[in-house]
Design an enzyme around this catalytic site. Structure first.
Site, PDB file in Angstrom:
ATOM      1  N   LYS A 119       1.025  -1.224  -0.068  1.00 40.61           N
ATOM      2  CA  LYS A 119      -0.069   0.248   0.009  1.00 40.61           C
ATOM      3  C   LYS A 119       0.775   1.142   0.051  1.00 40.61           C
ATOM      4  O   LYS A 119       2.194   1.291   0.456  1.00 40.61           O
ATOM      5  CB  LYS A 119      -1.028  -0.071   1.206  1.00 40.61           C
ATOM      6  CG  LYS A 119      -0.254  -0.012   2.611  1.00 40.61           C
ATOM      7  CD  LYS A 119      -0.089   1.740   3.021  1.00 40.61           C
ATOM      8  CE  LYS A 119       0.812   1.655   4.255  1.00 40.61           C
ATOM      9  NZ  LYS A 119       1.872   2.954   4.318  1.00 40.61           N
TER      10      LYS A 119
ATOM     11  N   GLY B 205       7.679   1.480   4.714  1.00 38.39           N
ATOM     12  CA  GLY B 205       6.336   2.455   4.709  1.00 38.39           C
ATOM     13  C   GLY B 205       5.413   1.726   3.603  1.00 38.39           C
ATOM     14  O   GLY B 205       4.587   2.491   3.145  1.00 38.39           O
TER      15      GLY B 205
ATOM     16  N   ALA C  30       0.548  -6.578   4.859  1.00 35.54           N
ATOM     17  CA  ALA C  30       0.192  -7.165   3.922  1.00 35.54           C
ATOM     18  C   ALA C  30       0.257  -9.115   3.851  1.00 35.54           C
ATOM     19  O   ALA C  30      -0.758  -9.533   3.622  1.00 35.54           O
ATOM     20  CB  ALA C  30       0.925  -6.936   2.458  1.00 35.54           C
TER      21      ALA C  30
ATOM     22  N   ASP D 187      -3.017  -1.512   9.439  1.00 33.27           N
ATOM     23  CA  ASP D 187      -3.161  -1.412   7.941  1.00 33.27           C
ATOM     24  C   ASP D 187      -3.637  -2.853   7.538  1.00 33.27           C
ATOM     25  O   ASP D 187      -3.862  -2.827   6.240  1.00 33.27           O
ATOM     26  CB  ASP D 187      -1.695  -1.364   7.521  1.00 33.27           C
ATOM     27  CG  ASP D 187      -1.267   0.025   7.666  1.00 33.27           C
ATOM     28  OD1 ASP D 187      -1.762   0.899   8.002  1.00 33.27           O
ATOM     29  OD2 ASP D 187       0.148   0.198   7.592  1.00 33.27           O
TER      30      ASP D 187
HETATM   31  P1  ATP Z   1       4.067  -0.072   8.608  1.00 37.40           P
HETATM   32  O1  ATP Z   1       2.863  -0.901   8.330  1.00 37.40           O
HETATM   33  O2  ATP Z   1       4.160   0.394  10.023  1.00 37.40           O
HETATM   34  O3  ATP Z   1       3.820   1.105   7.587  1.00 37.40           O
HETATM   35  P2  ATP Z   1       6.279  -0.857   7.316  1.00 37.40           P
HETATM   36  O4  ATP Z   1       5.659  -1.074   5.831  1.00 37.40           O
HETATM   37  O5  ATP Z   1       7.078   0.482   7.438  1.00 37.40           O
HETATM   38  O6  ATP Z   1       5.325  -0.714   8.378  1.00 37.40           O
HETATM   39  P3  ATP Z   1       6.784  -3.527   7.689  1.00 37.40           P
HETATM   40  O7  ATP Z   1       7.374  -4.140   6.250  1.00 37.40           O
HETATM   41  O8  ATP Z   1       5.278  -4.030   7.570  1.00 37.40           O
HETATM   42  O9  ATP Z   1       7.085  -1.943   7.643  1.00 37.40           O
HETATM   43  O10 ATP Z   1       7.296  -4.076   8.887  1.00 37.40           O
HETATM   44  C1  ATP Z   1       7.392  -3.606  10.216  1.00 37.40           C
HETATM   45  C2  ATP Z   1       8.092  -4.364  11.127  1.00 37.40           C
HETATM   46  O11 ATP Z   1       7.179  -5.366  11.231  1.00 37.40           O
HETATM   47  C3  ATP Z   1       9.291  -4.972  10.605  1.00 37.40           C
HETATM   48  O12 ATP Z   1      10.750  -4.301  11.205  1.00 37.40           O
HETATM   49  C4  ATP Z   1       9.356  -6.459  11.259  1.00 37.40           C
HETATM   50  O13 ATP Z   1      10.325  -6.707  12.271  1.00 37.40           O
HETATM   51  C5  ATP Z   1       7.823  -6.814  11.586  1.00 37.40           C
HETATM   52  N1  ATP Z   1       7.418  -7.802  10.570  1.00 37.40           N
HETATM   53  C6  ATP Z   1       6.816  -8.936  11.256  1.00 37.40           C
HETATM   54  N2  ATP Z   1       6.417  -9.775  10.273  1.00 37.40           N
HETATM   55  C7  ATP Z   1       6.914  -9.408   9.316  1.00 37.40           C
HETATM   56  C8  ATP Z   1       6.574  -9.529   7.790  1.00 37.40           C
HETATM   57  N3  ATP Z   1       6.004 -10.827   7.308  1.00 37.40           N
HETATM   58  N4  ATP Z   1       7.039  -8.750   6.840  1.00 37.40           N
HETATM   59  C9  ATP Z   1       7.625  -7.648   7.312  1.00 37.40           C
HETATM   60  N5  ATP Z   1       7.923  -7.134   8.662  1.00 37.40           N
HETATM   61  C10 ATP Z   1       7.496  -8.111   9.354  1.00 37.40           C
END
Ligand code: ATP
Length: 317
Positions: free
Chosen positions: A28, A117, A123, A155
């Site tokens: 997203k 982000g 997802a 989210d």
């Molecule tokens: P947000 O949804 O807060 O915007 P983001 O997109 O910046 O998050 P994500 O990739 O969703 O970041 O990951 C945030 C944290 O969630 C990661 O640092 C990780 O430690 C944890 N996490 C747990 N499971 C997963 C996964 N399957 N994929 C990615 N991150 C995960």
């Protein structure tokens, strides 16, 4: 290039599946992100317009005598594969909710960069709900899955639904923005390293305490009206993200990425959610291709790729 948000795709096997069930789930971006005051529970009150784009993770689910997770791609070797992983948390949440044993062999093929982000973790949680629902034949409706999703992360409900949607509360209350069949074309510029979402919110609070934050994006009315006009130049002028100054304060080099996108002819550039990914709006698919190439040639980011939206949320493929 429009991907239909086809209700038919939500049809799941009624009696469960021997597997493998394969689920594709998008990343997203936020076209509009207004961050309100901190609430009593520590979350900020948000008004956001979510937009699902054609950058995907894929989760496959097979029957098994335990709950296990393996993975490949972005973050492999870095992300925990235990109960800290949102995939396993979501599978267990569905099992608890439907009062059954969480038995499945799950494999994640990850393209969405982590802590970027782009809500990749959310997802993957949405994908796990949809995959296990099909594998186990629990057949929760989309709305019930979205409700369960809210208990896993803010989210996650949006990533069950996909498309373009208004998010309120801490983002978990989602209502679809009427789909018109129009596709928007983006370039996703991925940065080196991630940013922690809570750290970015804290930085915004800090900037606001010191009067150093620009005015908020406010109400999403202008953005919602722009979406209806199908004119990328109009949409470009309406994008807004309150978290952008905080992400730039923590990672000043992102200013170079945004400037490079503008210099390369992007209609607009914005930090995606809490960053550090930047997304650029292009006039059409060809423009997105050439912009992505130019951003890479300029060394403005780790990688850049074209994507379009809106696309469907987590779906069995
Ligand atoms: P947000 O949804 O807060 O915007 P983001 O997109 O910046 O998050 P994500 O990739 O969703 O970041 O990951 C945030 C944290 O969630 C990661 O640092 C990780 O430690 C944890 N996490 C747990 N499971 C997963 C996964 N399957 N994929 C990615 N991150 C995960």
């Amino acid at each position: 290039m429009t991907e239909p948000l086809d209700e038919e795709e939500y049809e799941r096997p009624r009696l469960g599946s021997a597997g493998p069930v394969r689920v594709r789930v998008p990343a997203k971006i936020n076209l509009h992100l207004h961050v309100g005051p901190v609430r009593g529970d520590g979350f900020h009150e948000l008004v956001t317009v979510y937009h699902a784009i054609s950058l995907y993770d894929e989760l496959s689910a097979r029957r098994g005598d335990r709950l296990t997770l393996t993975m490949e791609g972005e973050g492999a070797g870095e992300l925990p594969l235990d109960d800290d992983n949102l995939v396993l948390r979501a599978a267990r949440a569905l099992a608890r909710y439907t009062q059954r044993q969480p038995l499945a062999r799950l494999h994640l093929r990850k393209q969405i960069p982590i802590a970027a982000g782009l809500a990749g973790g959310s997802a993957d949680a949405a994908a796990a709900l949809v995959a296990c629902d099909a594998l186990w034949g629990t057949n929760l409706g989309r709305d019930e899955l979205a409700k369960l999703a809210a208990s896993i992360g803010s989210d996650v409900p949006f990533l069950v639904l996909g498309g373009t949607a208004l998010g309120t509360g801490r983002g978990e209350r989602v209502s679809p923005v009427l789909a018109s069949g129009h596709s928007w074309h983006w370039v996703v510029a991925v940065a080196n390293g991630g940013l922690s979402t809570p750290t970015v919110y804290r930085e915004l609070d800090h900037l606001r305490d010191y009067g150093a934050a620009p005015p908020s994006a406010g109400s999403p009315e202008r953005l919602l009206a722009a979406l209806r006009q199908h004119d990328p130049a109009v949409l470009a002028a309406a994008l807004g993200n309150d978290l952008q100054p905080a992400a730039l304060s923590l990672r000043p080099e992102l200013r170079h990425t945004l400037d490079a996108g503008h210099a390369a002819g992007a209609l607009a550039g914005i930090v995606s959610g809490s960053g550090p990914t930047c997304v650029f709006l292009a006039a059409d698919a060809r423009h997105a291709e050439s912009l992505a190439k130019e951003l890479v040639d300029r060394g403005a980011c780790r990688s850049a790729q074209p994507a379009y939206g809106p696309v469907a949320g987590a779906r069995v493929v």
